[in-house]
Design an enzyme around this catalytic site. Structure first.
Site, PDB file in Angstrom:
ATOM      1  N   GLU A 129      -3.291  23.929  48.683  1.00  0.00           N
ATOM      2  CA  GLU A 129      -1.955  24.349  48.256  1.00  0.00           C
ATOM      3  C   GLU A 129      -0.865  23.690  49.084  1.00  0.00           C
ATOM      4  O   GLU A 129       0.202  23.348  48.570  1.00  0.00           O
ATOM      5  CB  GLU A 129      -1.824  25.868  48.310  1.00  0.00           C
ATOM      6  CG  GLU A 129      -2.575  26.604  47.201  1.00  0.00           C
ATOM      7  CD  GLU A 129      -4.070  26.677  47.440  1.00  0.00           C
ATOM      8  OE1 GLU A 129      -4.515  26.398  48.570  1.00  0.00           O
ATOM      9  OE2 GLU A 129      -4.807  27.005  46.488  1.00  0.00           O
ATOM     10  N   GLY A 132      -1.056  34.743  44.253  1.00  0.00           N
ATOM     11  CA  GLY A 132      -1.789  35.212  45.426  1.00  0.00           C
ATOM     12  C   GLY A 132      -2.274  34.094  46.332  1.00  0.00           C
ATOM     13  O   GLY A 132      -2.627  34.338  47.483  1.00  0.00           O
ATOM     14  N   HIS A 154      -5.393  38.640  42.580  1.00  0.00           N
ATOM     15  CA  HIS A 154      -5.051  38.066  41.281  1.00  0.00           C
ATOM     16  C   HIS A 154      -4.059  38.936  40.513  1.00  0.00           C
ATOM     17  O   HIS A 154      -3.771  38.658  39.357  1.00  0.00           O
ATOM     18  CB  HIS A 154      -6.310  37.877  40.419  1.00  0.00           C
ATOM     19  CG  HIS A 154      -7.215  36.789  40.904  1.00  0.00           C
ATOM     20  ND1 HIS A 154      -7.986  36.916  42.030  1.00  0.00           N
ATOM     21  CD2 HIS A 154      -7.467  35.542  40.424  1.00  0.00           C
ATOM     22  CE1 HIS A 154      -8.691  35.800  42.203  1.00  0.00           C
ATOM     23  NE2 HIS A 154      -8.390  34.960  41.245  1.00  0.00           N
TER      24      HIS A 154
END
Ligand SMILES: Cc1ncc(C[n+]2csc(CCOP(=O)(O)OP(=O)(O)O)c2C)c(N)n1
Ligand SMILES: Cc1ncc(C[n+]2csc(CCOP(=O)(O)OP(=O)(O)O)c2C)c(N)n1
Ligand SMILES: [Mg+2]
Ligand SMILES: [Mg+2]
Lengths: 327, 369, 327, 369
Positions: free
Chosen positions: C60, C85, C129
């Site tokens: 990420e 998340g 999630h």
């Protein structure tokens, strides 16, 4: 000068807790040999050795992440992050794990760690060294967020945080590190558990809510107000912004009917928003004026030359209280 | 064979051209025009003087804290010299020498260090990023720019700087992996100055070299003597040319040393043996380069003296201009609300007016600061 | 069924923008060959090739960080993060850089990227999630945060976000991905710029503020309320929670005198806090009841079996509106 | 010498003991008691059956999504078998086989997968962490536990699992560096199953092996055939014993393959060639282990048949117990507010009462769900 600075008080708190409980240890960048870049851990390495005062590699994720593991295993680690501005490197560990292990494991695993970090303006440093973003942590269920206002409080609250069964993000107002001195209590063993806000001054006409460095500006402004306008302010130091002790705030507002809240953080979604919302929710019929927020602005924190224009000044606070009283 | 050694096709070499006495390896010696060599040398002198002056200004409270370059001039200038003006320069926070080489004005640096955003002055043509304070966080930006270059089919290259401490951060890891997966035109220049504030290299990582960290990504990686401006130049030039030809990234570890404090907030005597510093003083990149230039007949002692004086004067002038500018700048609150968004939302505009009103009211009351 | 789902609308928006502007590209985990784990980028790889629709490693930080670099260079990257998340892995890149490059470089460098991420409850998935933590981003000056309510809105707002000069965190209510269909506009070229809230229904008696998936629950609750209690509600879809269009909200409250705000996120320091604070600040004299927050609770989001107990239900919303009307 | 090769003292070996036909290298063959071998085999059968059943339950909407193990049983069981019960097990999210070996009850797993926190059931003695969903984020936790062990002077060890994709995350990098700097008793077991959802290994990283990523930290690292339960066991046992003796961490790359989908939300036919899967079916760890056991005379076809049936029955019973428990559990809202904090703050308690009131009111109205 008598007494100790906040830096010394924090140092003393860690020293005492480490002596009392051998599961307490300190890890972070430059906390050992260097004694921490603000000297908060000065001397601890000599006293407790390099197993309990640990200079780590430059890795916020691993500092927080391994502190989680240490806590799961039964230690009570204090993880120092050098500035709150670098705590976001490890934000996913805090959001995803620190705040959740208790829940996730149905109580089997807890992470009673303390993540210490200096925050806020006041040290004429580079970008990322002056922000107040405590709301990120306060919006995260499962965490406690503690902010001391004075040496004595720093000592008491840090000790309580180390003993607390929940994870604590302990944010140190770096502008107060060396501002003023206070004596520590004679009896060093008694430490009240973490528990909400404190009324630092009682009053009838207006409730003033603040925490950290802004509390002093608020108190100065209140002095002027009381002198010039002949009113009494009730001053509340939140001390913990999570869980937020709104009951104390509401009880006060139900008496005074008016409130201002002061913080360095950007106004939007800062702690003041929550205070204002909870006051409105629970003290609506007592309110004689809207809750006033006197805060940092909704832009990037400027570099230090213009910092004072960004921060709530005594004048802005005074004006805010007057507007609220005159409403 | 049930136990076999995997052939990784990877080895780490160490390059050095100019030794500690200024003796050159003639086979490896690069062919740099005399004018450029002397420019590089002058810049070294200037940067030293500038560092020292900044330290004084800081101690006087006229500027804020900063990170000095001393000891790392060769690592920065040798590498940045290999970059074209149209290539991209992605600094960390200690690359004052490289940044000056790219054209930054000293006075701007002082304005910035005095706490004013205006010290950052880029033109539309600039291909230099502003300094990045969060360690290692700029590395992926350099990777993204390199990706942009590749997508556009341009032949530019990115040179990204960071320190030894930065290699412990996740951002370093993720960025280098990306760069190699996409074979991007980027060179990673790690100035291994052996310290990350008070943390020495052996507490930072257990790897024998930092260069070998590139093996994790299957990336071409090497080590150079970072106090040897020629070796740094040769290694960087080669890496840049490879990158320009589409052959992907290179990781260069430049072995150097932070001769000074970390920043003005730091006292290295607390954590670092004086002996070590002395050892490294002997490897100071400046006298070494100077010896080389003298031996090659480009330089004599008089020139060094004159140029040193010229550097002092240049810095004097920069400081004067800086102080004049500060005066003019006042404490204009508008700057707080500028460049926050392309266009501020209404409530931010109301906040701006609030501050303006304050400042005006104060001025009318005749109050200063 | 006529029209498109939100997934298809988002897909269409990206397709059109990529066709219109060759600097637009998409990167993220599984966005290419797989078409995104929710299929939002289905077919884009085939249409635009692997230079513009890029499967990245599982990183990420590098996704957001290299998107920053791409944007600095002149591209308009769309970075997909698989779930909100997992966006915190890159939080420091967003807080430290995405939101600041314009400021830091005095306008020379801007990062007009879009970070897309599904958020919120409703897909019966594992931990991490189902959260709604949009307030983290909304509290960060320099960012825009957009949340669409419907296929058509998703199409319009995503296109506007891609064209916007500022960085946008585009949060997709994953519970709405396949809920309902809408026609996209005939003229696909006209795209209104990002611009605040929308009044989706006018009314006189109470202002109902929501966004994302909760808007539908609010609308259902309003239907019941209007039918059973004979009142009219004004419903506002915030659409953007940063910058927050409180002017539209306040104008409404100054007419109705009452407001409720609904979101999935935890109550404390959720967007409702800011709405409540701004209403109190600016519409105090019009307010006939405290602003009511109907929200998720201040605990970790439960796993999906108990999700519905955590989320604001139609009944809770109805009750909240009735309490506010009866105050 | 101006250009010299740095000796890194690091090489990557590949270990294999049991080949694809179940033939063993007798020199390397470990001495595992027959009973344990058969237990491991039974567990393999059980896990396969359990995976399949869960898939059905998921398709019927009785449980939520989950990540199957198929193909990775040897990698998980060979390694976890080397761990003592008193050692620590730090899973990622796909280690059902290892978790079952550690004693997790199937019904608990079903309860968890049905969306109930109560499926996580640990005793005070448990030394297993709950699954970690954010990729790689658990790796530093294992490191911290190992650090705790070292500080306490205990001789326990931590075994931490993750996948190939996880090696691209910063958390992996920071954790491994830490572990080596402090020489912690932790073994990193990377199940390289060649896919991270739809992203194949060669798009994940350009490094030839994942094992070589350990060189970045100066960490002992090796590769094993992850579908060879004996090799996985031998490598892990050795690494664990080294760790136990204070010799520091090891990074093991177990080469395996995800024969099934990523999770039930995934359709691998979209992105992965059928051929590749077929190739890997041939290397399936189960028949290979079965062949070995038969050859060694521990097992015959009948036993396999009976045990397969027994596995079905065991899973049947687990499903029954699971369904009974679900009934009992109702939709108790209290669980939402439990274990949030050691003690809930007053406003959270008020929120709890709010929900309870709702649920009570609803019940009184006679409404179900
Ligand atoms: C993410 C982050 N963590 C911590 C810091 C505080 N800090 C500033 S510089 C520094 C050390 C950097 O060491 P290195 O990468 O070797 O660079 P050098 O200072 O030696 O040039 C640290 C810890 C920071 N700026 N960013
Ligand atoms: C930080 C993070 N990003 C993205 C995801 C979504 N996600 C779940 S599993 C997965 C792939 C994991 O690949 P690998 O590490 O190889 O493990 P495997 O699934 O093959 O067992 C992804 C991207 C996640 N869970 N966490
Ligand atoms: Mg360094
Ligand atoms: Mg995998």
């Amino acid at each position: 000068m008598a007494g100790v600075t906040m830096v010394q008080a924090l140092n003393q708190a860690m020293r005492e807790e480490m002596a009392r409980d051998e599961t307490v240890l300190l890890l972070g960048e430059d906390v050992g040999v260097d004694g921490g870049i603000f000297r908060v851990s000065d001397g601890l390495l000599d006293e407790f050795g390099e197993k309990r005062v640990v200079d780590t590699p430059l890795s916020e994720v691993a500092i927080v992440g391994s502190a989680i593991g240490l806590a799961l295993y039964g230690f009570r680690p204090i993880a120092e992050l050098q500035f709150s501005g670098f705590s976001y490197q490890a934000f996913h560990q805090v959001e995803g794990h620190v705040s959740r292990y208790r829940k996730r494991s149905q109580g089997r695993y807890t992470v009673p760690l303390v993540i210490r970090m200096p925050y806020g303006a006041g040290v004429r440093a580079l970008e990322h060294h002056s922000e107040s973003r405590e709301a990120y942590y306060a919006h995260t269920p499962g965490l406690k967020v503690v902010i001391p206002r004075s040496p004595r409080k720093a000592w008491e609250l840090l000790k309580a945080s180390i003993r607390d069964p929940d994870p604590v993000v302990f944010m140190e107002p770096k502008g107060l590190y060396r501002r003023g001195r206070e004596e520590l209590p004679k009896d060093r063993r008694k430490v009240p558990a973490l528990d909400g806000a404190e009324i630092v001054q009682e009053g009838e006409d207006i409730t003033v809510v603040a925490y950290g460095a802004m509390l002093y500006r608020a108190m100065e402004a209140v002095k002027t107000l009381e002198r010039e306008d002949v009113v009494n302010a009730e001053i509340i130091d939140l001390q913990m912004i999570a869980p937020l002790d709104s009951d104390t705030v509401n009880a006060s507002v139900q008496k005074t009917g008016r409130a201002v809240v002061i913080h360095e953080a950007p106004r939007t979604l800062g702690v003041g928003a929550e205070i204002a919302a909870r006051i409105t929710e629970e003290s609506f019929l007592s309110l004689e004026a809207p809750v006033k927020r006197i805060t940092g602005y909704d832009v990037q924190v400027p570099m230090f030359a213009r910092e004072q224009l960004y921060l709530p000044s005594e004048e802005r606070i005074l004006q805010g209280m007057r507007d609220t009283l005159a409403f | 064979m049930p136990i076999k050694t995997v052939d990784l096709d990877s080895e780490i070499t160490h390059l050095s051209i100019l030794d500690e006495k200024g003796r050159v390896d003639e086979e490896l010696e690069p062919d740099i025009p005399e004018e450029d060599l002397l420019d590089l040398f002058k810049t070294m002198l200037l940067v030293r003087e500038f560092d020292e002056r900044k330290e004084k200004l800081q101690r006087q409270g006229r500027i804020g804290t900063f990170a000095p370059v001393r000891g790392q001039e060769a690592a920065q200038l040798g590498s940045i010299y290999a970059l074209r003006k149209t290539d991209w320069f992605v600094p960390s926070f200690r690359e004052t020498a490289a940044t000056i080489w790219r054209g930054m004005r000293l006075e701007d640096d002082l304005v910035y260090t005095a706490g004013y955003e205006e010290g950052i002055r880029f033109t539309k043509e600039s291909r230099d990023l502003p300094i990045a304070v969060p360690v290692a966080s700029q590395i992926p930006h350099g990777v993204g720019i390199a990706w942009g270059i590749q997508l556009k089919g341009a032949d530019d290259v990115v040179l990204t700087f960071f320190g030894d401490g930065a290699t412990s951060e996740g951002d370093f890891h993720e960025a280098l992996n990306f760069a190699q997966v996409f074979r991007l035109p980027v060179v990673f220049l790690c100035q291994n100055n052996r310290w990350a504030i008070s943390v020495p290299l052996h507490k930072q990582t257990h790897s024998k070299t930092l260069a070998q960290k590139g093996i994790a990504y299957g990336m071409r990686s090497l080590q150079v003597d970072g106090n040897d401006i020629l070796a740094v130049y040769v290694a960087t030039r080669e890496a840049i040319e490879r990158a320009r030809k589409g052959k992907g990234p290179t990781f260069i570890e430049a072995l150097t040393y932070r001769l000074s404090f970390h920043t003005t907030a730091d006292d290295p005597t607390k954590y670092r043996p004086a002996d070590e510093v002395k050892e490294w003083e002997k490897r100071d990149p400046l006298p070494r380069f100077q010896e080389y230039l003298i031996k090659r007949g480009h330089l004599d002692r008089d020139m060094v003296k004159n140029w040193t004086t010229a550097a002092v004067i240049e810095v004097d002038h920069a400081v004067e201009r800086f102080e004049r500018r500060l005066d003019g700048m006042g404490r204009d609150p508008d700057a707080i609300f500028e460049h926050a968004y392309a266009k501020n939302p209404p409530y931010v505009e109301r906040q701006r007016r609030e501050v303006e009103d304050w400042v005006r009211a104060r001025r009318e009351e005749g109050g200063g600061e």
